[in-house]
Design a protein around this motif. Sequence first.
Motif, PDB file in Angstrom:
ATOM      1  N   SER A 127       0.842  -1.206   0.000  1.00 34.05           N
ATOM      2  CA  SER A 127       0.000   0.000   0.000  1.00 34.05           C
ATOM      3  C   SER A 127       0.867   1.241   0.000  1.00 34.05           C
ATOM      4  O   SER A 127       0.597   2.207  -0.722  1.00 34.05           O
ATOM      5  CB  SER A 127      -0.899   0.024   1.231  1.00 34.05           C
ATOM      6  OG  SER A 127      -1.535  -1.187   1.391  1.00 34.05           O
ATOM      7  N   LYS A 128       1.917   1.205   0.811  1.00 36.53           N
ATOM      8  CA  LYS A 128       2.793   2.378   0.854  1.00 36.53           C
ATOM      9  C   LYS A 128       3.492   2.566  -0.488  1.00 36.53           C
ATOM     10  O   LYS A 128       3.695   3.687  -0.944  1.00 36.53           O
ATOM     11  CB  LYS A 128       3.820   2.227   1.963  1.00 36.53           C
ATOM     12  CG  LYS A 128       3.211   2.338   3.340  1.00 36.53           C
ATOM     13  CD  LYS A 128       4.272   2.405   4.413  1.00 36.53           C
ATOM     14  CE  LYS A 128       3.587   2.549   5.756  1.00 36.53           C
ATOM     15  NZ  LYS A 128       4.444   2.230   6.869  1.00 36.53           N
ATOM     16  N   ARG A 131       1.216   4.242  -2.734  1.00 41.37           N
ATOM     17  CA  ARG A 131       1.094   5.651  -2.397  1.00 41.37           C
ATOM     18  C   ARG A 131       2.219   6.441  -3.040  1.00 41.37           C
ATOM     19  O   ARG A 131       2.010   7.493  -3.622  1.00 41.37           O
ATOM     20  CB  ARG A 131       1.164   5.786  -0.893  1.00 41.37           C
ATOM     21  CG  ARG A 131       1.019   7.164  -0.446  1.00 41.37           C
ATOM     22  CD  ARG A 131       0.443   7.160   0.938  1.00 41.37           C
ATOM     23  NE  ARG A 131       0.186   8.509   1.330  1.00 41.37           N
ATOM     24  CZ  ARG A 131       0.965   9.175   2.145  1.00 41.37           C
ATOM     25  NH1 ARG A 131       2.031   8.601   2.639  1.00 41.37           N
ATOM     26  NH2 ARG A 131       0.667  10.403   2.462  1.00 41.37           N
ATOM     27  N   LYS A 132       3.433   5.867  -2.980  1.00 40.85           N
ATOM     28  CA  LYS A 132       4.567   6.567  -3.598  1.00 40.85           C
ATOM     29  C   LYS A 132       4.392   6.626  -5.105  1.00 40.85           C
ATOM     30  O   LYS A 132       4.700   7.635  -5.737  1.00 40.85           O
ATOM     31  CB  LYS A 132       5.864   5.814  -3.266  1.00 40.85           C
ATOM     32  CG  LYS A 132       6.625   6.441  -2.115  1.00 40.85           C
ATOM     33  CD  LYS A 132       8.068   6.069  -2.105  1.00 40.85           C
ATOM     34  CE  LYS A 132       8.270   4.650  -1.640  1.00 40.85           C
ATOM     35  NZ  LYS A 132       9.673   4.272  -1.563  1.00 40.85           N
ATOM     36  N   SER A 135       1.827   9.362  -6.071  1.00 34.37           N
ATOM     37  CA  SER A 135       1.906  10.707  -5.502  1.00 34.37           C
ATOM     38  C   SER A 135       2.373  11.659  -6.593  1.00 34.37           C
ATOM     39  O   SER A 135       3.230  11.328  -7.392  1.00 34.37           O
ATOM     40  CB  SER A 135       2.865  10.726  -4.330  1.00 34.37           C
ATOM     41  OG  SER A 135       4.115  10.260  -4.754  1.00 34.37           O
ATOM     42  N   GLU A 140      -4.208  12.829  -5.210  1.00 30.53           N
ATOM     43  CA  GLU A 140      -4.291  12.539  -3.780  1.00 30.53           C
ATOM     44  C   GLU A 140      -4.540  11.058  -3.575  1.00 30.53           C
ATOM     45  O   GLU A 140      -5.176  10.390  -4.385  1.00 30.53           O
ATOM     46  CB  GLU A 140      -5.382  13.366  -3.128  1.00 30.53           C
ATOM     47  CG  GLU A 140      -6.744  13.122  -3.713  1.00 30.53           C
ATOM     48  CD  GLU A 140      -7.811  13.830  -2.911  1.00 30.53           C
ATOM     49  OE1 GLU A 140      -7.947  15.034  -3.080  1.00 30.53           O
ATOM     50  OE2 GLU A 140      -8.464  13.143  -2.118  1.00 30.53           O
ATOM     51  N   VAL A 141      -4.022  10.573  -2.472  1.00 35.48           N
ATOM     52  CA  VAL A 141      -4.134   9.148  -2.160  1.00 35.48           C
ATOM     53  C   VAL A 141      -4.745   9.007  -0.782  1.00 35.48           C
ATOM     54  O   VAL A 141      -4.274   9.614   0.171  1.00 35.48           O
ATOM     55  CB  VAL A 141      -2.736   8.482  -2.157  1.00 35.48           C
ATOM     56  CG1 VAL A 141      -2.854   7.030  -1.780  1.00 35.48           C
ATOM     57  CG2 VAL A 141      -2.093   8.617  -3.507  1.00 35.48           C
ATOM     58  N   LYS A 142      -5.798   8.208  -0.692  1.00 35.22           N
ATOM     59  CA  LYS A 142      -6.416   7.979   0.618  1.00 35.22           C
ATOM     60  C   LYS A 142      -6.424   6.484   0.898  1.00 35.22           C
ATOM     61  O   LYS A 142      -6.381   5.670  -0.016  1.00 35.22           O
ATOM     62  CB  LYS A 142      -7.860   8.467   0.594  1.00 35.22           C
ATOM     63  CG  LYS A 142      -7.994   9.932   0.375  1.00 35.22           C
ATOM     64  CD  LYS A 142      -8.259  10.636   1.672  1.00 35.22           C
ATOM     65  CE  LYS A 142      -8.200  12.117   1.490  1.00 35.22           C
ATOM     66  NZ  LYS A 142      -7.584  12.802   2.561  1.00 35.22           N
ATOM     67  N   TYR A 143      -6.524   6.139   2.186  1.00 31.72           N
ATOM     68  CA  TYR A 143      -6.575   4.728   2.555  1.00 31.72           C
ATOM     69  C   TYR A 143      -7.938   4.366   3.112  1.00 31.72           C
ATOM     70  O   TYR A 143      -8.556   5.147   3.821  1.00 31.72           O
ATOM     71  CB  TYR A 143      -5.558   4.438   3.666  1.00 31.72           C
ATOM     72  CG  TYR A 143      -4.128   4.453   3.250  1.00 31.72           C
ATOM     73  CD1 TYR A 143      -3.283   5.450   3.691  1.00 31.72           C
ATOM     74  CD2 TYR A 143      -3.607   3.458   2.444  1.00 31.72           C
ATOM     75  CE1 TYR A 143      -1.955   5.455   3.339  1.00 31.72           C
ATOM     76  CE2 TYR A 143      -2.288   3.465   2.096  1.00 31.72           C
ATOM     77  CZ  TYR A 143      -1.462   4.465   2.543  1.00 31.72           C
ATOM     78  OH  TYR A 143      -0.154   4.466   2.188  1.00 31.72           O
ATOM     79  N   SER A 158       0.602   7.698   8.373  1.00 30.96           N
ATOM     80  CA  SER A 158      -0.355   8.294   7.441  1.00 30.96           C
ATOM     81  C   SER A 158      -1.699   8.491   8.098  1.00 30.96           C
ATOM     82  O   SER A 158      -2.727   8.215   7.513  1.00 30.96           O
ATOM     83  CB  SER A 158      -0.554   7.404   6.223  1.00 30.96           C
ATOM     84  OG  SER A 158       0.615   6.762   5.870  1.00 30.96           O
ATOM     85  N   ASP A 161      -4.433  10.327   6.288  1.00 29.23           N
ATOM     86  CA  ASP A 161      -4.876   9.829   4.996  1.00 29.23           C
ATOM     87  C   ASP A 161      -5.865   8.688   5.105  1.00 29.23           C
ATOM     88  O   ASP A 161      -6.385   8.245   4.093  1.00 29.23           O
ATOM     89  CB  ASP A 161      -3.668   9.331   4.179  1.00 29.23           C
ATOM     90  CG  ASP A 161      -2.902  10.490   3.600  1.00 29.23           C
ATOM     91  OD1 ASP A 161      -1.708  10.325   3.350  1.00 29.23           O
ATOM     92  OD2 ASP A 161      -3.509  11.561   3.418  1.00 29.23           O
TER      93      ASP A 161
END
Lengths: 322, 195
Positions: A127-128, A131-132, A135, A140-143, A158, A161
């Motif tokens: 997931s991270k 996100r990278k 970006s 925008e990135v949300k979880y 985060s 987020d």
Amino acid sequence: MAMASFRREGQRLSSMLYSHSINALKSGVSSQELAPVGARSISTQIVRNRMKSVKNIQKITKAMKMVAASKLRAIQTKAEKSRGLWQPFTALLGDYPSIDVKKNVIVTISSDKGLCGGINSTSVKMSKGFRKLNSGPDKEVKYVVLGEKAKAQLVRDSKKDIEISITELQKNPFNYTQVSVLADDILKNVEYDALRIVFNKFHSVVSFVPTVTTVLSPEVVERESETGGKLGDLDSYEIEGGETKAEVLQNLTEFQFACVLFNACMENACSEQGARMSAMDSSSRNAGEMLDRLTLTYNRTRQASITTELIEIISGASALTG
Amino acid sequence: MLRLAPRLLRRSLARTFADVPATPTQDSSFVQAWQKINPNLDPPKTPLAFMTPRPPTPSSIPSKLTVNFVLPYQSELASKEVDMVIIPATTGHMGVLPGHVATIAELRPGILSVHEGSSVTKYFVSSGFAFIHANSFADIVAVEAVPVDRFDPTLVQKGLAEFQQKLAIASTDLEKAEAQIGVDVHSALNSALAG
């Protein structure tokens, strides 16, 4: 984690006892951990206590392995049957994880309970990574987090987020209704252009593959199919039912999300049980090895104490006679 | 209702590539982008890697329709070759033969019948979607489907009466919607069992 600490304890213990037994042979009582002043023999109590606790741990981990195995059997058949569910959607809409959109929502699926190996960390790492990857200047990135373990890891860096976090998924056995209610909830509360579901796909009891499924919002699907981009073929399909194409597309994407989420949750649950089985198996094996080492140390200590007693008696006797 | 071959030929002439292209096992642009950003992490797999690729659109109409009928907890029919399926779309019952034009159909509660030779299997389907691809593959995804002979007619009629009553006394929109759904499903079941 537990296994490493066991090993450390065992090593520290065995080295401590070995040095103590040498000292005892030379000079009797040397440290306050051994028998109190006045007693003459080396105490095997400490080793015996350690052996008892390690044996209990071995029993517990063996039992946990059995429980995980039976849970896995139950859920594996259901997961394999649900595998046909996402294939029609991928056949129709294709799968484009590299699609470039503004609002990305990453749905991370993890377990609530621990002791299941590294699968939750793998999901969080993926997931991270996403996100990278996503970006950018106006992206925008949300979880959306399903499961306690991923929430604990993601909250650390985060926290702002995370839109929604859901726990205690497995209280009741999985069924489609529950997941569709969940999907509905997520879709209502989160704005998205692309949803990426990150989970561990179950290959076999020892292999779990981190997988990501992309679900696009109806607007993006419409846009891509009209511009003849990646989903250009979609335009060639006639639409039956509903007033407009947009309405049908919306129903389609919502249905797709519910189906894909259902399959993903089942696969992740299987992976969790499988990972727990192998983690508990290796930990009971480690406990067994540690028990063997402790038994050897125990015997050495016991024999050393007997030898000491004998030496004392014999030297006492020889002092009297000689 | 039944789309005919000429339309399909016209469409296939207009495109040089097949309806479902030979799918690569991994989206290469994704893998590259991932490896640039996360060099130490293996990229995750995507559903493409787990799917058996579909055959491209054949130039002549095949003789049989390949049907995949899936439910959340079971794959009822997996790549079964049949002659025809009749699906309950929201616009009415639709017959699908091999060579049908590509369609996305939303399903309503109704009877789905699968015709294979002389045998007909009927399922009552709650709702879902049906995708008919140009290569004579039909994917039907339904939330619930039960063979028709497992229903008890008296219970169905009792249910219908109950939901009609609920619809009459419903006050909020939500209650009305729920009661309406109940009435739809039960009346479809009723007509299915009767007819």
